[in-house]
Design a protein around this motif. Structure first.
Motif, PDB file in Angstrom:
ATOM      1  N   TYR A  58       0.589  -1.469  -0.425  1.00 42.41           N
ATOM      2  CA  TYR A  58       0.182   0.229  -0.449  1.00 42.41           C
ATOM      3  C   TYR A  58       0.573   1.438   0.058  1.00 42.41           C
ATOM      4  CZ  TYR A  58      -3.376  -3.372   0.830  1.00 42.41           C
ATOM      5  OH  TYR A  58      -4.552  -4.214   0.264  1.00 42.41           O
ATOM      6  N   ASP A  59       2.093   1.367  -0.115  1.00 42.08           N
ATOM      7  CA  ASP A  59       3.294   2.118  -0.378  1.00 42.08           C
ATOM      8  C   ASP A  59       2.506   3.199   0.680  1.00 42.08           C
ATOM      9  OD1 ASP A  59       4.611   3.305  -1.679  1.00 42.08           O
ATOM     10  OD2 ASP A  59       3.784   4.407  -2.622  1.00 42.08           O
ATOM     11  N   TYR A  60       2.867   3.335   1.891  1.00 39.95           N
ATOM     12  CA  TYR A  60       3.278   4.044   3.089  1.00 39.95           C
ATOM     13  C   TYR A  60       4.144   3.688   3.983  1.00 39.95           C
ATOM     14  CZ  TYR A  60       1.108   0.234   6.313  1.00 39.95           C
ATOM     15  OH  TYR A  60       0.798  -0.612   6.555  1.00 39.95           O
ATOM     16  N   ALA A  61       4.588   4.392   5.257  1.00 37.70           N
ATOM     17  CA  ALA A  61       5.630   5.177   5.363  1.00 37.70           C
ATOM     18  C   ALA A  61       5.979   3.930   6.285  1.00 37.70           C
ATOM     19  CB  ALA A  61       6.110   5.876   6.029  1.00 37.70           C
ATOM     20  N   ILE A  62       6.366   3.470   7.156  1.00 32.73           N
ATOM     21  CA  ILE A  62       6.676   2.971   8.712  1.00 32.73           C
ATOM     22  C   ILE A  62       7.455   3.219   9.075  1.00 32.73           C
ATOM     23  CG2 ILE A  62       5.447   1.069   7.942  1.00 32.73           C
ATOM     24  CD1 ILE A  62       7.801  -0.379   7.459  1.00 32.73           C
ATOM     25  N   THR A  63       7.958   3.976  10.472  1.00 37.40           N
ATOM     26  CA  THR A  63       9.052   3.625  11.783  1.00 37.40           C
ATOM     27  C   THR A  63       8.912   2.328  11.935  1.00 37.40           C
ATOM     28  OG1 THR A  63       7.791   5.837  12.140  1.00 37.40           O
ATOM     29  CG2 THR A  63       9.513   4.748  13.906  1.00 37.40           C
ATOM     30  N   VAL A  64      10.806   2.244  12.095  1.00 30.78           N
ATOM     31  CA  VAL A  64      11.201   0.636  12.198  1.00 30.78           C
ATOM     32  C   VAL A  64      12.525   1.080  13.203  1.00 30.78           C
ATOM     33  CG1 VAL A  64      12.567  -1.255  10.809  1.00 30.78           C
ATOM     34  CG2 VAL A  64      10.348  -0.115   9.742  1.00 30.78           C
TER      35      VAL A  64
END
Length: 121
Positions: A58-64
């Motif tokens: 879904y081409d969304y940003a994540i914080t890892v």
């Protein structure tokens, strides 16, 4: 007057380069507080893997947040954000890409993954 400005400019350039070098060296410095590898619950690990895969779909940003070992089981927990652009199933790692860099992160090293909220909403 022009010579003074050039001297100041050259001096500032050297100071900035020294500061950047000091910051780079500090990242690997033994003065950092080293921690043991965090224990991640199996259900939490499954949720994190789902978020990583979902970011590609879904081409969304994540914080890892992930653990990076530096010395005999001790290491640091690093945190970064971005969008997952590639998953290497054979090597069990994924590529996290943001505006500044791209890096490969091992799935076994995951500590925390959350969906990044958009600014202003």
């Amino acid at each position: 007057m022009a010579k003074n400005i050039e001297d100041f400019s050259c001096g500032m350039e050297m100071a900035i380069l020294k500061h950047a070098a000091a910051l780079a060296n500090n990242e690997e410095s033994p003065a950092l507080t080293l921690v043991e590898r965090p224990v991640v619950d199996e259900d939490d690990f499954g949720e994190m893997c789902f978020r990583v895969y979902d970011s590609t779909q879904y081409d969304y940003a994540i914080t890892v947040s992930w653990f990076r070992e530096t010395d005999d089981g001790l290491g640091v927990v690093k945190t970064d954000w971005g969008v997952v652009r590639n998953i290497d199933v054979a090597q069990r790692k994924f590529k996290l890409v943001n505006d500044w860099e791209a890096q490969w992160i091992g799935v076994e090293d995951l500590v925390r993954v959350v969906k990044t909220k958009r600014a202003g909403f």
